[in-house]
Design a protein around this motif. Structure first.
Motif, PDB file in Angstrom:
ATOM      1  N   THR A 112      -2.225 -35.472  16.377  1.00 25.88           N
ATOM      2  CA  THR A 112      -3.125 -36.605  16.623  1.00 25.88           C
ATOM      3  C   THR A 112      -2.544 -37.602  17.610  1.00 25.88           C
ATOM      4  O   THR A 112      -3.282 -38.247  18.356  1.00 25.88           O
ATOM      5  CB  THR A 112      -3.462 -37.335  15.300  1.00 25.88           C
ATOM      6  N   THR A 113      -1.216 -37.739  17.614  1.00 26.53           N
ATOM      7  CA  THR A 113      -0.606 -38.750  18.480  1.00 26.53           C
ATOM      8  C   THR A 113       0.135 -38.164  19.677  1.00 26.53           C
ATOM      9  O   THR A 113       0.541 -38.896  20.569  1.00 26.53           O
ATOM     10  CB  THR A 113       0.396 -39.603  17.681  1.00 26.53           C
ATOM     11  N   HIS A 114       0.334 -36.851  19.690  1.00 27.43           N
ATOM     12  CA  HIS A 114       1.107 -36.255  20.789  1.00 27.43           C
ATOM     13  C   HIS A 114       0.893 -34.741  20.841  1.00 27.43           C
ATOM     14  O   HIS A 114       0.224 -34.165  19.975  1.00 27.43           O
ATOM     15  CB  HIS A 114       2.597 -36.564  20.614  1.00 27.43           C
ATOM     16  N   GLN A 115       1.489 -34.148  21.854  1.00 28.58           N
ATOM     17  CA  GLN A 115       1.479 -32.690  22.003  1.00 28.58           C
ATOM     18  C   GLN A 115       2.916 -32.214  22.163  1.00 28.58           C
ATOM     19  O   GLN A 115       3.746 -32.914  22.751  1.00 28.58           O
ATOM     20  CB  GLN A 115       0.704 -32.267  23.259  1.00 28.58           C
ATOM     21  N   VAL A 116       3.205 -31.015  21.673  1.00 32.85           N
ATOM     22  CA  VAL A 116       4.505 -30.390  21.875  1.00 32.85           C
ATOM     23  C   VAL A 116       4.265 -29.130  22.694  1.00 32.85           C
ATOM     24  O   VAL A 116       3.518 -28.236  22.283  1.00 32.85           O
ATOM     25  CB  VAL A 116       5.200 -30.040  20.536  1.00 32.85           C
ATOM     26  N   ILE A 117       4.874 -29.111  23.859  1.00 36.92           N
ATOM     27  CA  ILE A 117       4.699 -27.976  24.768  1.00 36.92           C
ATOM     28  C   ILE A 117       5.983 -27.162  24.744  1.00 36.92           C
ATOM     29  O   ILE A 117       7.068 -27.678  25.017  1.00 36.92           O
ATOM     30  CB  ILE A 117       4.388 -28.460  26.198  1.00 36.92           C
ATOM     31  N   THR A 118       5.873 -25.879  24.429  1.00 41.48           N
ATOM     32  CA  THR A 118       7.029 -24.989  24.360  1.00 41.48           C
ATOM     33  C   THR A 118       6.853 -23.890  25.396  1.00 41.48           C
ATOM     34  O   THR A 118       5.844 -23.177  25.392  1.00 41.48           O
ATOM     35  CB  THR A 118       7.153 -24.369  22.950  1.00 41.48           C
ATOM     36  N   GLN A 119       7.833 -23.767  26.255  1.00 42.90           N
ATOM     37  CA  GLN A 119       7.788 -22.717  27.267  1.00 42.90           C
ATOM     38  C   GLN A 119       8.415 -21.444  26.721  1.00 42.90           C
ATOM     39  O   GLN A 119       9.275 -21.504  25.845  1.00 42.90           O
ATOM     40  CB  GLN A 119       8.546 -23.158  28.514  1.00 42.90           C
ATOM     41  N   PRO A 120       8.024 -20.306  27.235  1.00 41.29           N
ATOM     42  CA  PRO A 120       8.642 -19.059  26.769  1.00 41.29           C
ATOM     43  C   PRO A 120      10.113 -19.015  27.183  1.00 41.29           C
ATOM     44  O   PRO A 120      10.497 -19.581  28.201  1.00 41.29           O
ATOM     45  CB  PRO A 120       7.840 -17.966  27.469  1.00 41.29           C
ATOM     46  N   ASN A 121      10.919 -18.372  26.381  1.00 35.22           N
ATOM     47  CA  ASN A 121      12.349 -18.257  26.667  1.00 35.22           C
ATOM     48  C   ASN A 121      12.653 -16.801  27.026  1.00 35.22           C
ATOM     49  O   ASN A 121      12.843 -15.959  26.133  1.00 35.22           O
ATOM     50  CB  ASN A 121      13.169 -18.697  25.453  1.00 35.22           C
ATOM     51  N   PRO A 122      12.737 -16.479  28.317  1.00 39.95           N
ATOM     52  CA  PRO A 122      12.973 -15.085  28.710  1.00 39.95           C
ATOM     53  C   PRO A 122      14.379 -14.597  28.356  1.00 39.95           C
ATOM     54  O   PRO A 122      14.625 -13.395  28.332  1.00 39.95           O
ATOM     55  CB  PRO A 122      12.757 -15.101  30.223  1.00 39.95           C
TER      56      PRO A 122
END
Length: 192
Positions: free
Chosen positions: A15-25
């Motif tokens: 509701t207050t933020h987003q968590v963006i996770t990139q793939p880890n090759p």
């Protein structure tokens, strides 16, 4: 939670933020080693270094001879860009290798010489004796390192050379404040 595909970024919405996770090759190339595997890469590296340590003195002799040859070329042909570069590279290599090879005082003297080459406004006006003393000190430290009574002498010699070089550089760079901060900074070369 939105997921666009295996190789895409993952976005978790709150509701207050987003968590963006990139793939880890890297996860695909790492392998887990069981705890019972007795292989210790650090121990192997230390053993390899110990096996090579008998060669360290020879390598330092070669490097100090390279430094002396670079200076001999300068005495013969003057401070050309190529000669200046070779003198700096030879001193810089000694500065970098000396502590690993067991010659930390030679590294301090080489660092001091690098500082002279780097910060002197005109190398042709640097007193020849100042450069010669650095080169001879490095050669003496390398030649005499195995004698216990020379360790404190080498440390003191390197410290005094650095002091003389700093005094000279501070004097000739008094009108170049951008160099004074680097000149007056403490040594980065490890001592004994």
């Amino acid at each position: 939670m939105a997921k666009n595909g295996n190789d895409d970024i993952e976005i978790k919405r709150f509701t207050t933020h987003q968590v963006i996770t990139q793939p880890n090759p890297l996860r695909t190339v790492l392998r887990r080693v069981p705890d019972e595997d007795g292989d210790d890469p650090v121990a192997r590296a230390e053993k390899a270094l110990a096996d090579l340590s008998s060669e360290f003195k020879n390598w330092m002799v070669i490097e100090s001879d390279r430094l002396a040859a670079a200076y001999a070329a300068i005495v013969s042909d003057g401070f050309t860009d190529a000669a200046r570069g070779e003198l700096f590279r030879a001193a810089h290599d000694i500065k970098g290798d000396a502590a690993t090879f067991g010659f930390p005082s030679a590294g301090v003297a080489a660092e001091s010489l690098c500082r002279i080459i780097e910060h002197a406004p005109d190398l042709s006006k640097v007193p020849a004796e100042l450069i010669q003393h650095h080169i001879k000190a490095i050669q003496a430290i390398v030649a005499e390192r195995t004698k216990l009574d020379t360790i404190s002498l080498a440390h003191e010699l390197s410290r005094r050379l650095r002091g003389v070089a700093d005094e000279y550089l501070a004097r000739v760079n008094r009108d170049r404040p951008e160099h004074l901060e680097a000149i007056l900074a403490p040594s980065i070369a490890p001592m004994d």
